[in-house]
Design an enzyme around this catalytic site. Sequence first.
Site, PDB file in Angstrom:
ATOM      1  N   LYS A  54       0.837  -1.206   0.000  1.00 28.64           N
ATOM      2  CA  LYS A  54       0.000   0.000   0.000  1.00 28.64           C
ATOM      3  C   LYS A  54       0.871   1.255   0.000  1.00 28.64           C
ATOM      4  CE  LYS A  54      -3.738  -2.653   1.980  1.00 28.64           C
ATOM      5  NZ  LYS A  54      -4.379  -3.227   3.159  1.00 28.64           N
ATOM      6  N   GLN A  98      -4.357  -1.851   9.456  1.00 28.76           N
ATOM      7  CA  GLN A  98      -4.250  -3.162   8.810  1.00 28.76           C
ATOM      8  C   GLN A  98      -4.931  -4.232   9.677  1.00 28.76           C
ATOM      9  OE1 GLN A  98      -3.045  -3.837   5.664  1.00 28.76           O
ATOM     10  NE2 GLN A  98      -3.847  -5.893   6.028  1.00 28.76           N
ATOM     11  N   ASP A 121     -10.550   3.436   3.952  1.00 29.14           N
ATOM     12  CA  ASP A 121     -10.620   1.987   3.755  1.00 29.14           C
ATOM     13  C   ASP A 121     -12.061   1.487   3.943  1.00 29.14           C
ATOM     14  OD1 ASP A 121      -9.310  -0.395   3.142  1.00 29.14           O
ATOM     15  OD2 ASP A 121      -8.930  -0.891   5.244  1.00 29.14           O
TER      16      ASP A 121
END
Length: 281
Positions: A54, A98, A121
């Site tokens: 990422k 994450q 996200d």
Amino acid sequence: MEPVILDGRKTSASIRTDLKNRVAKLIADGRPAPVLATILVGDDPASATYVRMKGKACDDVGMGSERIALPASTTTADLLRVIDDLNANPSINGILLQHPVPGQIDERMAFDRILPGKDVDGVTSAGFGQISMGMEAYPSCTPAGIIRLLDEYHIPLSGKHAVVVGRSPILGKPMAMLLLGRDCTVTICHSRTQNLPAVVRTADIVVAACGKPNFIQGDWLKEGVVLIDAGYNPGNVGDAHYDSCYPRSAYITPVPGGVGPMTITMLLLHTVVSAERRAQK
Ligand code: NAP
């Protein structure tokens, strides 16, 4: 007839070219480059790889990234403090925590601490609720990438019966809500669904998102189906059995190279949009 392969790599590359231009325009207008903050808790090698990918994707389109690595012993309170700091930092446009985090952390509480405007996200309950209500929010990246891929290939959604196999908070549930928002008739299947092959056989669009390698079989599919395989399992196989599904499909995603590349691209897109919105304030 041979199915059309939904090429996530190609689609992704063209979106990233557009993002590069948008980042360059922000900078030319005297704005800072968009910045994505990534938080990695612990030392799970797969998670570390995802975070690295990422960060690299950010570099590739000219964006910045701030990588925060926390020890495996991090508590929920520690993590909330880090998220609060990032929420308050005006140079951060998006925050990615994450998943999964170590077991002692209340993951839901941590996700929900991210400000909606920085939830690029699409992991907060508030964002999910807004998406479900057809309101403006950043959708979860993998389902967002799937919708974008369907749109790039001009696949009609309205009135179609979509069967989503999987109901996870990051994939199956938001996928179902996005498809509903596009006027599909949606069925959500999960591990307790009875006679899954018969349900799948009624679908015009199937989204395989169950985390079981090669699970969906070709003889479960109606002829001419749109098969989206969101799965990614060891050995580069999806959640659908590609060889048997291929001849039954009108459109099909390969694994790898279908849904996968779209996910990070949507994360970049949402972060750029967040920076553009900030620039307009
Ligand atoms: P997950 O959290 O493990 O959820 C799996 C879902 O599948 C659950 O809802 C589960 O049902 C359902 N399921 C399990 N066995 C089933 C069965 N026999 N029949 C029907 N449904 C069944 O997985 P996830 O995170 O959503 O990921 C799903 C897949 O997508 C995985 O292959 C993952 O690697 C992939 N993925 C890809 C990306 C990407 O960027 N390409 C991103 C995220 C995930 P219950 O709720 O009843 O347990």
